[in-house]
Scaffold this active site. Sequence first.
Site, PDB file in Angstrom:
ATOM      1  N   ASP A  29       4.510 -41.984 -62.761  1.00  0.00           N
ATOM      2  CA  ASP A  29       5.677 -42.287 -61.928  1.00  0.00           C
ATOM      3  C   ASP A  29       6.513 -41.033 -61.687  1.00  0.00           C
ATOM      4  OD1 ASP A  29       7.186 -41.878 -64.256  1.00  0.00           O
ATOM      5  OD2 ASP A  29       7.576 -44.006 -64.576  1.00  0.00           O
ATOM      6  N   ALA A  30       7.644 -41.190 -61.034  1.00  0.00           N
ATOM      7  CA  ALA A  30       8.506 -40.051 -60.677  1.00  0.00           C
ATOM      8  C   ALA A  30       9.077 -39.344 -61.904  1.00  0.00           C
ATOM      9  CB  ALA A  30       9.640 -40.522 -59.769  1.00  0.00           C
TER      10      ALA A  30
END
Length: 148
Positions: A29-30
């Site tokens: 994810d980010a």
Amino acid sequence: MDLESAQSPQPNIMSTYVYQFTVPLHDIDAAGVMFFTHILRHAHNAYEAFMAEIGFELKSLIEENQHLPLIHTEATFLRPIRHGDKVSVHLQVATIGDTSFTVSYRFHDQNENELAKVETSHVLISPYKGERRALPDDLREALSNYLP
């Protein structure tokens, strides 16, 4: 009874199935760690490989109308899992009931640090009525080899 004919109980030798994978970029994810839902996909991949290894390939079970859907799952994250990590999943059968069983997964990195824990519970159902069915004896026996 003489001592030579007496048998001491054999300890239950714990069998563990090990599944390995390298964390792909699309799982991240980010924040730079594995997106939480992907741990369940990797647990399921380990489960599918395990079931094939013990002689119960899911494709064959489905074709034989023996469906084993999930009825419960939980995950605990202990350390960050990052892109490129080499992960081993240590799978054991936690419990076996009349119609269901629970599988325990321990995710470890290449240094044997525990990364995450997952549990999944599966129930055998009739695919058309959705009713629970008794686990077949051969499946119960194969699963019992992986009880702790």
